[in-house]
Design an enzyme around this catalytic site. Structure first.
Site, PDB file in Angstrom:
ATOM      1  N   LYS A  83      47.854  36.794  38.108  1.00  0.00           N
ATOM      2  CA  LYS A  83      48.220  38.168  38.519  1.00  0.00           C
ATOM      3  C   LYS A  83      49.648  38.336  38.890  1.00  0.00           C
ATOM      4  CE  LYS A  83      46.178  41.969  41.248  1.00  0.00           C
ATOM      5  NZ  LYS A  83      45.031  42.386  42.165  1.00  0.00           N
ATOM      6  N   SER A 158      42.087  46.094  40.771  1.00  0.00           N
ATOM      7  CA  SER A 158      43.531  46.023  40.076  1.00  0.00           C
ATOM      8  C   SER A 158      43.724  44.860  39.217  1.00  0.00           C
ATOM      9  CB  SER A 158      44.377  45.974  41.452  1.00  0.00           C
ATOM     10  OG  SER A 158      44.301  44.920  41.931  1.00  0.00           O
ATOM     11  N   SER A 182      38.808  44.157  43.513  1.00  0.00           N
ATOM     12  CA  SER A 182      39.941  44.023  42.319  1.00  0.00           C
ATOM     13  C   SER A 182      39.784  42.880  41.663  1.00  0.00           C
ATOM     14  CB  SER A 182      41.298  43.918  42.892  1.00  0.00           C
ATOM     15  OG  SER A 182      41.732  45.171  43.449  1.00  0.00           O
TER      16      SER A 182
END
Lengths: 524, 513
Positions: A83, A158, A182
């Protein structure tokens, strides 16, 4: 041969390298071209790192040649994506924000380093909601990621880029971070396994902080075993993160034990929640039934304070975010709106232009909530609620080994479908309490929903530092619902290739797309 | 302007202090492993943590926790086992994270105190004499310590183009992050001091203790020890506190005393006119001996304090605290008590010998010498008065290093005691020791400095001085006994300073009768 790797698990890739069926260089080239092809439509990656990948692959090939590979762990040679809020030295860490668009990391996050030390091949950085504020990946300043199962839909967020990259077969594993769901929510939306370990199991050092007391790093994978290996690699006490704890477990140890004798908690109030889609409800009930059939005991439990979790979360999260994001002031690094007369003006203009709407919303909210006049009205009571929720879980885990429930109230929705922030916040109602209490939680695919034909995820929640419990139950669900599922648009070519060549589909697991309801029927 | 004495007659000052002490003896910074050193080239002792790079996290320096617990134990504080760090938010480039990690209402050390002894004549600042007054005109007072907490220091900023590096008129600012994140203790007293002298003595005593603990060099000059002083006035006999002003960043004991004294006088004048004191932060300028208002913020700052979620709350164990307690050295007060008990020193001498660890160490080394026990009083005088004077006069003089050894010091005071040299000559010899690196006996011999104590030799000189000054003798006999000093001076002059003053004095008195 690019696509065969797209359907292979991490374990299969490692095995293939060990038995010299392909070289790390070949495999890495194939993975990189696979990313190239798939990402044109999905946009899971913000940055691909071919140089770093080739360099790592070369080391693996040298290790294979010298015979050292055998002593390397099970992740040696496994391509991994990160990420884009995780620092990887000399690469960009953008947090999908204009604020950090040109920021280059001077150091590597501990969790990333752990995977590199384990022999993972770093292929790139994945898209996310700006600074991890969101549940759809739509707030990325670089544009949204699409759900590989239906490109008109969101991948969740996310950590949507990591989830989509794994679901589309671009990488077998990826890391994400989870502050209020997330990892688990995008894993659910994309039909992959996503783990948010107990707070403290994984170091947060080098991961750009959103809510420091809520953030936890965890893996995405297409099967439970790969996810467990990833957590094995990144767990443990890091002297650089004093909230991290000693942890040296083997999360793969009990995957084959089955669930006989385990007590699985279900929360009736959750199943009656307003807004819970029938297809999700049915899928969870079917999963519960399956676990019961497999020998687990279902126990109804209550989490009376969980309903206050969203309120507490939208106090604590913004307060911590407000403070964590204060450092982005345009002076030492990051976006700078130049030409202002005073420092205050430069701060104001740079932050006004460098942050997106959701980031600014949370900063303003946190600034207000922490102000001297409001602290005792919001922050303080939110911490009290936190204690109550934590106690709820402690009491529940006196009775059960794991809690089963939905990840999200519905399957992936359309891009642009939900614009009202308050509505969006409610989609985190099942995941947020777990961050508030610090317990571990993971999302396991249950096949496709009957109405939407999109993946449905089950959430398993574990006692604090009892993460092995949820892996054990997840493995049981996987035995029923299948593993290594790649989204059909990206699996078909792979399957064709796989059956034609290599030994990729040894366990035939790429067979994708079993309806959750079909499965329910199947187990009866 | 009204004098301090007059101001104090009607008004009682209420003074509180905030003292910042950098833990200079620690190797690394408060929350990262960077070198804890300011002298290096700017921005070289920095890392992602103290530069607030995205993703970096603080991890507390355990040695700093030890140091503050040590300080707490040495200042009679309760050690708070359950405490945590807070974030204090403010947007300013001297803190890269735009918040400072500090402590909240609960600090590691709470509710301590120091007992101060104020000597005459400084004791006279106090109009209302406290009960515990000594025979020598000193008094002792008890000053409460509210708390001592631990925090990280800010970076050093220099505003280029502004006067004295200040921000007004500056064209730009440069920042050195070497200091950012260095460990800093902040001690907050209760508002229980009532004269500028008490404030000065508090700071001095705190410095003595911290130096004895060996955790900071406490250099006011280099800023490793700094003070803010709050002062308000109230009419004597009343309880309600007046409006206070704050003096920021005071960098010497003298400036602390003089700045507070000026503020007391300034406030007294305002109050005497029936006007009101403005609550503000002021700057003391030693060159003008005035305080001037600093730039005031329109609104009170809201620091948005909250517990730092990156730093787990502390749970100090009894074992840890006991372990630190065992590290406590003999503290200045305990030493002073021992000196009085074992060697019969006065309270004044004992207190002054323990003010500075270098003097203390030297004194103790002297006391290990043969025959030192009976010379303890002159030794104390030598160290308190003469060596201090030497330090002012001779550049680069450092006690404990170089030619002045404990052996030579003892032998020097021994020569005075044996009346071989006069006390006046002693200082000369002391200077020669430092200059020539020789033993006192050799110096006295080589410079022909031996004291004349022989009564017949002295008598001849006295007779001559009396014969040469008939008017003065008449005046003396007429009652102007103060002229004795004149005669002494004349005799000493004739003897080139080598006359035994005691013997001379006796002879003069006899012969002038």
């Amino acid at each position: 041969m690019s696509d065969i790797f797209g359907t292979m698990s991490a374990a299969q890739i490692h095995q293939g390298l060990a038995s010299k069926e392909f070289s790390a260089a070949e495999m890495t080239d194939a993975i990189l071209s696979g990313i190239d092809a798939a990402d044109k439509s999905i946009h899971a990656f913000l940055q691909v790192t071919p140089d770093l990948a080739h360099e790592a692959a070369q080391k693996i090939d040298q290790a294979i040649a010298s015979g050292d590979f055998e002593s390397m762990g099970p992740l040696a040679g496994v391509p991994c994506a990160y990420k884009d809020n995780m620092n990887l030295r000399d690469t960009h860490t953008t947090c999908a924000s204009k604020m950090l668009e040109n920021y280059v990391s001077p150091f590597t996050a501990t969790c990333v380093q752990d995977t590199l030390d384990a022999g993972c091949i770093p292929v790139g950085k994945t898209n996310m909601d700006e600074f991890a504020f969101g549940s759809t990946t739509e707030s990325s300043v670089f544009g949204p990621t699409k759900n590989p199962w239906d490109q008109t839909r969101v991948p969740g967020g996310s950590s949507g880029g990591s989830a989509a990259a794994v679901a589309a077969g671009m990488v077998p594993v990826a890391l994400g971070s989870d502050t209020g769901g997330s990892i688990r929510q995008p894993a659910g939306f994309c039909g992959v396994v996503g783990v948010k370990p107990t707070y403290g199991v994984v170091s947060r050092y080098g991961v750009v902080a959103f809510g420091s007391s809520l953030d936890q790093v965890g893996p995405f994978a297409r099967n439970v075993h790969d996810a467990a290996e990833m957590l094995n690699a990144i767990q443990g006490r890091d002297p650089k993160d004093c909230t991290s704890q000693q942890s040296a477990k083997d999360f793969t140890a009990n995957l084959d034990e089955g669930v006989k004798g385990m007590k699985v908690g279900v929360v009736p109030a959750f199943m009656e929640s307003e807004g819970l889609a029938p297809e999700v409800k049915n899928a969870i009930e079917a999963a519960a039934k399956h676990l019961e059939d497999a020998g687990a005991e279902l126990v109804e439990i209550e989490l009376p304070n969980a309903k206050a979790a969203i309120s507490a979360y939208y106090v604590l999260g913004p307060c911590e975010a407000f403070s964590n994001l204060a450092r982005f002031d345009s002076v030492r690094y990051g976006y700078c709106d130049e030409g202002h007369k005073t420092l205050a003006e430069q701060y104001e203009a740079s932050r006004a232009k460098g942050f997106g709407a959701e980031a600014k919303r949370r900063i303003m909210l946190g600034s207000y909530l922490l102000s001297a006049n409001e602290y005792h009205n919001y922050y303080y009571p939110a911490q009290q609620i936190r204690t109550l929720i934590t106690q709820d879980y402690q009491r529940a885990f006196e009775k059960v080994d794991v809690i089963l429930g939905p990840v999200s109230p519905c399957t992936a929705f359309k891009l642009g479908e939900i614009t009202d922030p308050a509505t969006m916040y409610l989609f985190d109602m099942f995941t947020v309490p777990v961050n508030i209490s610090g317990n571990g939680g993971m999302s396991v695919p249950l096949g496709l929903g009957k109405d939407s034909s999109m993946p449905v995820g089950a959430q398993l929640i574990c006692p604090a530092f009892g993460d092995e419990n949820m892996f054990r139950v997840a493995a049981e669900l996987e035995r029923c619902y299948g593993s290594n599922t790649v989204a059909p648009d990206f699996a078909s070519a792979a399957q064709a290739n796989a059956s034609a060549g290599a030994n990729a589909s040894a366990d035939g697991s790429a067979s994708a797309a079993v309806s959750a309801d079909d499965q329910k029927g199947g187990t009866r | 302007m009204i004098s301090l004495e007059d101001a104090m007659k009607e008004w009682e000052p209420v003074i509180g202090l905030e003292c910042h002490i950098e833990l200079t003896s620690l190797d690394s910074k408060m929350f990262c492993s960077c070198k804890n050193e300011h002298g290096d080239a700017p921005n070289t002792n920095v890392c992602p943590v103290c530069l607030g790079m995205p993703g970096a996290l603080p991890s507390p320096n355990k040695e700093a926790i030890k140091d503050i617990v040590l300080t707490g134990l040495a200042t009679n504080c309760d050690i708070e086992k359950h405490t945590m760090f807070y974030r204090k938010g403010y947007m300013y480039p001297d803190m890269a994270k735009n918040f400072q990690i500090t402590q909240g209402p609960k600090a590691f050390c709470m509710r301590g105190h120091l007992d101060l002894t104020i000597d005459a004549p400084a004791a006279n600042e106090r109009v209302d004499i406290p009960e515990a007054q000594g025979k020598d005109g000193s008094y002792t007072t008890h000053i409460g310590i509210h708390l001592i907490h631990l925090e990280e220091d800010a970076a050093k900023m220099v505003h280029v183009g502004g006067r004295e590096g200040r921000i007004e008129g500056a064209t730009h600012s440069i920042i050195d992050y070497n200091r950012a994140g260095t460990p800093l203790m902040e001690l907050v007293t209760e508002p229980e001091m009532h004269t500028p002298e008490e404030a000065r003595r508090f700071m001095e005593k705190l410095r003595e203790i911290v130096l004895a603990l060996g955790i900071s060099d406490c250099s006011m000059e280099n800023g490793s020890m700094r003070a803010d002083g709050n002062v308000s006035l109230r009419r004597r006999g009343t309880e309600k506190l007046g409006t206070k002003t704050e003096l920021k960043n005071i960098n010497s004991f003298k400036n602390l005393h003089d700045g507070l004294a000026f503020e007391i006088r300034r406030q007294a004048e305002i109050l005497n006119e029936g006007a009101t004191v403005l609550q503000e932060t002021r700057h003391y300028d030693p060159s003008t001996k005035h305080t001037i208002p600093m730039r005031t913020k329109e609104t009170a700052a809201d620091y948005r304090m909250f517990p730092d979620p990156d730093l787990a709350p502390f749970d100090l164990s009894d074992e840890f605290i006991d372990e630190v307690r065992a590290m406590l050295p003999e503290l200045p007060d305990q030493k002073a008590e021992r000196y009085q008990k074992d060697w019969g020193l006065s309270s004044y001498d004992a207190r002054n010998l323990v003010k500075d660890p270098t003097i203390t160490a030297f004194f103790e080394a002297c006391m290990k010498q043969k025959d030192a026990q009976k010379l303890v009083k002159p030794l104390a005088n030598l160290l308190i008065n003469d060596v201090a004077q030497l330090g002012n006069e001779v550049e680069d003089f450092t006690l404990g290093e170089g030619p002045l050894t404990p052996e030579r010091a003892v032998s020097l005071v021994g020569m005075v005691d044996a009346q071989d040299i006069s006390t006046k000559q002693m200082y000369e010899v002391l200077k020669f020791i430092v200059d020539e690196d020789k033993d006192p006996a050799t110096i006295v011999k080589e410079h022909g400095m031996k004291q004349v104590s022989d009564t017949s030799a002295l008598g001849a000189v006295v007779d001559k001085v009396i014969a040469d000054n008939p008017d003065k003798v008449a005046a003396y006999k007429g009652g102007k006994t103060g002229l004795l000093g004149f005669f002494m001076g004349q005799c000493m002059k004739a003897l080139k300073g080598q006359g035994n003053p005691r013997a001379l004095n006796e002879l003069l008195r006899q012969k002038l009768q």
